[in-house]
Design an enzyme around this catalytic site. Structure first.
Site, PDB file in Angstrom:
ATOM      1  N   THR A 124      -4.759   5.772   2.109  1.00  0.00           N
ATOM      2  CA  THR A 124      -5.253   7.281   2.309  1.00  0.00           C
ATOM      3  C   THR A 124      -6.419   7.935   1.213  1.00  0.00           C
ATOM      4  O   THR A 124      -6.097   8.712   0.921  1.00  0.00           O
ATOM      5  CB  THR A 124      -4.312   8.180   2.874  1.00  0.00           C
ATOM      6  OG1 THR A 124      -3.249   7.388   3.472  1.00  0.00           O
ATOM      7  CG2 THR A 124      -4.672   9.359   3.584  1.00  0.00           C
ATOM      8  N   GLY A 176       3.545  -1.579   9.171  1.00  0.00           N
ATOM      9  CA  GLY A 176       4.202  -0.411   8.424  1.00  0.00           C
ATOM     10  C   GLY A 176       5.752  -0.172   8.976  1.00  0.00           C
ATOM     11  O   GLY A 176       6.803  -0.728   8.325  1.00  0.00           O
ATOM     12  N   GLU A 188       0.917  -1.199   0.089  1.00  0.00           N
ATOM     13  CA  GLU A 188      -0.015   0.021  -0.026  1.00  0.00           C
ATOM     14  C   GLU A 188       0.758   1.125  -0.143  1.00  0.00           C
ATOM     15  O   GLU A 188       1.621   1.579   1.024  1.00  0.00           O
ATOM     16  CB  GLU A 188      -1.009  -0.078   1.126  1.00  0.00           C
ATOM     17  CG  GLU A 188      -1.668   1.355   1.364  1.00  0.00           C
ATOM     18  CD  GLU A 188      -2.307   1.396   2.684  1.00  0.00           C
ATOM     19  OE1 GLU A 188      -2.583   2.343   3.214  1.00  0.00           O
ATOM     20  OE2 GLU A 188      -2.676   0.204   3.640  1.00  0.00           O
ATOM     21  N   LYS A 221     -10.381  -2.586   7.722  1.00  0.00           N
ATOM     22  CA  LYS A 221      -9.212  -2.145   8.343  1.00  0.00           C
ATOM     23  C   LYS A 221      -9.448  -1.619   9.964  1.00  0.00           C
ATOM     24  O   LYS A 221     -10.208  -0.529   9.943  1.00  0.00           O
ATOM     25  CB  LYS A 221      -8.744  -1.114   7.613  1.00  0.00           C
ATOM     26  CG  LYS A 221      -7.508  -0.616   8.116  1.00  0.00           C
ATOM     27  CD  LYS A 221      -6.891   0.754   7.132  1.00  0.00           C
ATOM     28  CE  LYS A 221      -5.924   1.435   7.898  1.00  0.00           C
ATOM     29  NZ  LYS A 221      -5.364   2.528   6.796  1.00  0.00           N
TER      30      LYS A 221
END
Length: 215
Positions: A74, A183, A44, A134
């Site tokens: 986003t 992340g 992503e 999510k």
């Protein structure tokens, strides 16, 4: 196989999505390449990165034919969704329930990962047509909260974003999540000395932990 199902199968088989949210396009692209070398197949690229759409375009062109799904994160509106799809994004991620994004993605048969936190938000997102939910933000409630939410909603494909580490990934899957998003553990592994091979190693370690947790 239909394209949408192929992308969802890629995410499901690996059990993990890498969130690349960094300060500039050059670093983001180098991190993505290093993570792909480490085994990630769902990446992503967040639109908070300046030039993110072009990064998506380049990565998709290089890796799309090799079974790597490059997605956009986003995504806050319909225009951004369409722009990312045109650039080659194979899945779209939002931090909240965004019906316009989901409608656009479904129109072009692109999977969506929709942000939600409360039971109401999770169910509303599923009803709106999101493919994966999510769980965000996760730092406050963590694994205990995920376990509580999944008790009545075990049928929903919930993926936590944030707070997932090599050390606790087994607990997340034991709680019932369908997959995990990670992340900083991977994307910032290069920062001590600028060695991007550290990203590849971190990716390998994380994916190994995910595979072990899912056995």
């Amino acid at each position: 196989m239909y394209k949408k199902l192929r992308t969802l199968q890629t995410i499901n088989e690996l059990g993990a999505v890498l969130i690349v949210r960094l300060e500039n396009a050059e670093v983001a692209e180098r991190v993505a390449e290093a993570a792909i070398a480490g085994g990630f197949r769902a990446i992503e690229i967040t639109l908070s990165i300046p030039g993110a759409v072009e990064v998506i375009r380049r990565l998709s062109a290089r890796h799309g034919a090799n079974g790597v799904a490059i997605g956009a994160g986003t995504v806050l509106d319909e225009h951004s969704a369409y722009e990312c799809i045109r650039a080659g994004a194979e899945f779209l991620v939002s931090p909240q329930l965004n019906p316009a994004m989901i409608r656009t993605a479904n129109r072009y048969q692109i999977p969506t990962i929709s942000g939600a936190y409360t039971p109401t938000e999770l169910v509303n997102s599923a009803e709106a047509g999101a493919d994966i939910l999510k769980l965000f933000p996760t730092e406050a409630g963590g694994i205990p909260y995920a376990k509580s939410v999944l008790a009545p909603l075990a049928h929903l494909p919930i993926m936590p974003a944030g707070g997932v580490t090599v050390q606790n990934v087994g607990e997340w899957f034991a709680a019932g999540v369908a997959g995990v998003a990670v992340g900083s553990y991977v994307t910032k592994a290069w920062q001590p000395d600028g060695d991007f091979t550290r990203v590849t190693k971190a990716a390998e370690e994380f994916l190994s932990a995910v595979a072990e947790a899912r056995r």
